[in-house]
Motif scaffolding. Structure first.
Motif, PDB file in Angstrom:
ATOM      1  N   SER A   1       4.409  -3.209  -3.396  1.00  0.00           N
ATOM      2  CA  SER A   1       4.175  -2.620  -4.712  1.00  0.00           C
ATOM      3  C   SER A   1       3.539  -1.234  -4.622  1.00  0.00           C
ATOM      4  O   SER A   1       3.370  -0.565  -5.652  1.00  0.00           O
ATOM      5  N   GLY A   2       3.191  -0.795  -3.402  1.00  0.00           N
ATOM      6  CA  GLY A   2       2.770   0.575  -3.149  1.00  0.00           C
ATOM      7  C   GLY A   2       1.478   1.051  -3.762  1.00  0.00           C
ATOM      8  O   GLY A   2       1.355   2.234  -4.086  1.00  0.00           O
ATOM      9  N   PRO A   3       0.455   0.202  -3.929  1.00  0.00           N
ATOM     10  CA  PRO A   3      -0.787   0.701  -4.522  1.00  0.00           C
ATOM     11  C   PRO A   3      -1.524   1.628  -3.561  1.00  0.00           C
ATOM     12  O   PRO A   3      -1.344   1.571  -2.348  1.00  0.00           O
ATOM     13  N   GLY A   4      -2.358   2.484  -4.122  1.00  0.00           N
ATOM     14  CA  GLY A   4      -3.156   3.363  -3.279  1.00  0.00           C
ATOM     15  C   GLY A   4      -3.076   4.794  -3.758  1.00  0.00           C
ATOM     16  O   GLY A   4      -2.422   5.110  -4.749  1.00  0.00           O
ATOM     17  N   ALA A   5      -3.761   5.675  -3.049  1.00  0.00           N
ATOM     18  CA  ALA A   5      -3.831   7.073  -3.446  1.00  0.00           C
ATOM     19  C   ALA A   5      -3.781   7.968  -2.217  1.00  0.00           C
ATOM     20  O   ALA A   5      -4.258   7.605  -1.140  1.00  0.00           O
TER      21      ALA A   5
ATOM     22  N   GLY B   1       0.813  -1.207   0.000  1.00  0.00           N
ATOM     23  CA  GLY B   1       0.000   0.000   0.000  1.00  0.00           C
ATOM     24  C   GLY B   1       0.844   1.252   0.000  1.00  0.00           C
ATOM     25  O   GLY B   1       2.083   1.203   0.075  1.00  0.00           O
ATOM     26  N   LEU B   2       0.176   2.380  -0.099  1.00  0.00           N
ATOM     27  CA  LEU B   2       0.822   3.688  -0.052  1.00  0.00           C
ATOM     28  C   LEU B   2       0.665   4.233   1.363  1.00  0.00           C
ATOM     29  O   LEU B   2      -0.450   4.438   1.845  1.00  0.00           O
ATOM     30  N   LEU B   3       1.797   4.474   2.025  1.00  0.00           N
ATOM     31  CA  LEU B   3       1.798   5.063   3.363  1.00  0.00           C
ATOM     32  C   LEU B   3       2.052   6.558   3.233  1.00  0.00           C
ATOM     33  O   LEU B   3       3.032   6.980   2.605  1.00  0.00           O
ATOM     34  N   VAL B   4       1.164   7.353   3.814  1.00  0.00           N
ATOM     35  CA  VAL B   4       1.314   8.809   3.816  1.00  0.00           C
ATOM     36  C   VAL B   4       1.622   9.244   5.244  1.00  0.00           C
ATOM     37  O   VAL B   4       0.877   8.919   6.176  1.00  0.00           O
ATOM     38  N   VAL B   5       2.730   9.944   5.413  1.00  0.00           N
ATOM     39  CA  VAL B   5       3.121  10.467   6.724  1.00  0.00           C
ATOM     40  C   VAL B   5       2.768  11.954   6.744  1.00  0.00           C
ATOM     41  O   VAL B   5       3.086  12.692   5.809  1.00  0.00           O
ATOM     42  N   VAL B   6       2.103  12.389   7.821  1.00  0.00           N
ATOM     43  CA  VAL B   6       1.576  13.752   7.928  1.00  0.00           C
ATOM     44  C   VAL B   6       2.124  14.396   9.196  1.00  0.00           C
ATOM     45  O   VAL B   6       2.101  13.786  10.271  1.00  0.00           O
ATOM     46  N   HIS B   7       2.595  15.635   9.066  1.00  0.00           N
ATOM     47  CA  HIS B   7       3.103  16.333  10.248  1.00  0.00           C
ATOM     48  C   HIS B   7       2.827  17.831  10.120  1.00  0.00           C
ATOM     49  O   HIS B   7       3.070  18.431   9.068  1.00  0.00           O
ATOM     50  N   GLU B   8       2.308  18.421  11.191  1.00  0.00           N
ATOM     51  CA  GLU B   8       2.165  19.873  11.287  1.00  0.00           C
ATOM     52  C   GLU B   8       2.851  20.341  12.569  1.00  0.00           C
ATOM     53  O   GLU B   8       2.770  19.685  13.610  1.00  0.00           O
ATOM     54  N   THR B   9       3.515  21.502  12.481  1.00  0.00           N
ATOM     55  CA  THR B   9       4.263  22.013  13.622  1.00  0.00           C
ATOM     56  C   THR B   9       3.508  23.138  14.324  1.00  0.00           C
ATOM     57  O   THR B   9       2.652  23.802  13.736  1.00  0.00           O
ATOM     58  N   ALA B  10       3.879  23.353  15.568  1.00  0.00           N
ATOM     59  CA  ALA B  10       3.412  24.525  16.292  1.00  0.00           C
ATOM     60  C   ALA B  10       4.117  25.763  15.742  1.00  0.00           C
ATOM     61  O   ALA B  10       5.191  25.656  15.144  1.00  0.00           O
ATOM     62  N   PRO B  11       3.550  26.943  15.940  1.00  0.00           N
ATOM     63  CA  PRO B  11       4.199  28.160  15.416  1.00  0.00           C
ATOM     64  C   PRO B  11       5.546  28.423  16.080  1.00  0.00           C
ATOM     65  O   PRO B  11       5.718  28.220  17.286  1.00  0.00           O
ATOM     66  N   SER B  12       6.486  28.860  15.270  1.00  0.00           N
ATOM     67  CA  SER B  12       7.762  29.394  15.739  1.00  0.00           C
ATOM     68  C   SER B  12       7.876  30.826  15.240  1.00  0.00           C
ATOM     69  O   SER B  12       7.159  31.233  14.322  1.00  0.00           O
TER      70      SER B  12
END
Length: 291
Positions: A177-181, A114-125
């Motif tokens: 094989s990384g399928p996905g969206a 499958g397709l793994l999506v890593v998501v990250h948002e930071t606090a304000p600097s």
């Protein structure tokens, strides 16, 4: 008597050494947790240690900060992170990271393709512009030609004014094989991959949608960092179309960082030199193209 005195001196010296060691470690941790300085406030991205992994392999990725797709690895700290998740087969899972983790992402094996999506948002600097010319150079580079006029019209100081910035980053990792969206994940600003570079039949044309507050960003600049196997990096500029989308040719065997910035005035910015008058929101997407 001499033996007792010597033992006391030796014990005191040992305590000093232990205290010095603990102090140095505490200072190191504290320095890692501090906001980035203006000199370090460049591109920020997620860099997997492998963009393609076999099912059952452990997955690791670093937070990176630097220029020209090269930089330092940053540890995970919850005080500087507002969101850290993975998305796989439609399931969103918070990353169980601990303060000081490096690599920041250390994920147990996934036993399916499958397709793994890593998501990250930071606090304000926050950073401080001490020179007006540096702000002008940044605004020009990131394609905000009206920033100087708006700044002056608002009556803001051109000396030692502050900017707040946040990061909104994603990475694509192919498992098996990384399928996905990919799909929109509701980040304040984000790239959504419309193509899957790991999928069978990928044609070398990477299509992405650029979004801000849930809406397309038409006619926006995308900066593309293309890193070849010898670590040389080519940088090109592209623009989204009227739908906020762009299709960019990519090369097998290369890694990519797509970068786009929103520069906006702080709503009702106070006449206080300690408060930011500008905000920048940085969207980034990293992936690789298989050979």
């Amino acid at each position: 008597m001499l033996d007792k005195t010597a033992n006391k001196a030796s014990f005191a010296l040992s305590l000093k050494k232990v205290f010095a060691m603990l102090l140095s470690r505490l200072l190191l941790v504290a320095s890692c947790a501090l906001p980035l300085t203006p000199a370090a406030a460049h591109e920020y991205w997620i860099e997997p240690q492998a963009y393609q992994v076999a099912p059952g392999d452990t997955i690791q990725a670093d937070f990176k900060n630097g220029q020209n797709f090269a930089g330092i690895s940053l540890s995970y700290f919850d005080r500087s992170s507002t969101r850290f998740e993975t998305v796989f087969d439609g399931q969103v899972n918070p990353v169980a990271a601990r303060a000081g983790d490096s690599p920041a992402l250390q994920l147990d094996a996934l036993n399916a393709d499958g397709l793994l999506v890593v998501v990250h948002e930071t606090a304000p600097s926050t950073l401080t512009y001490k020179e007006w010319e540096k702000f002008l150079k940044f605004a020009t580079h990131k394609d905000f030609p009206n920033a100087a006029t708006d700044h002056i019209a608002n009556g803001w100081s051109q000396e030692k004014f502050k900017e707040s910035y946040t990061r909104h980053v994603k990475a694509l990792i192919g498992v098996g094989s990384g399928p996905g969206a990919d799909a929109a994940q509701g980040l304040t600003t984000e790239f959504v991959a419309l193509s899957n570079p790991y999928a069978a039949g990928f044609d070398g044309q990477m299509s992405v949608a650029l979004r801000y507050q849930g809406q397309p960003r038409p006619d926006a600049q995308i900066e593309v960092f293309d890193r070849s196997p010898d670590d040389s990096v080519a940088i090109t500029l592209h623009r989204t179309d009227a739908m906020g989308e762009a299709t960019i040719p990519v090369t097998p065997g290369h890694d990519y960082l797509f970068d786009a910035v929103v520069l906006r005035p702080v709503p009702e910015a106070a006449d206080d030199p300690e408060e930011p008058v500008w905000e920048t929101l940085w969207a980034a997407l990293t992936f690789a193209v298989p050979q």
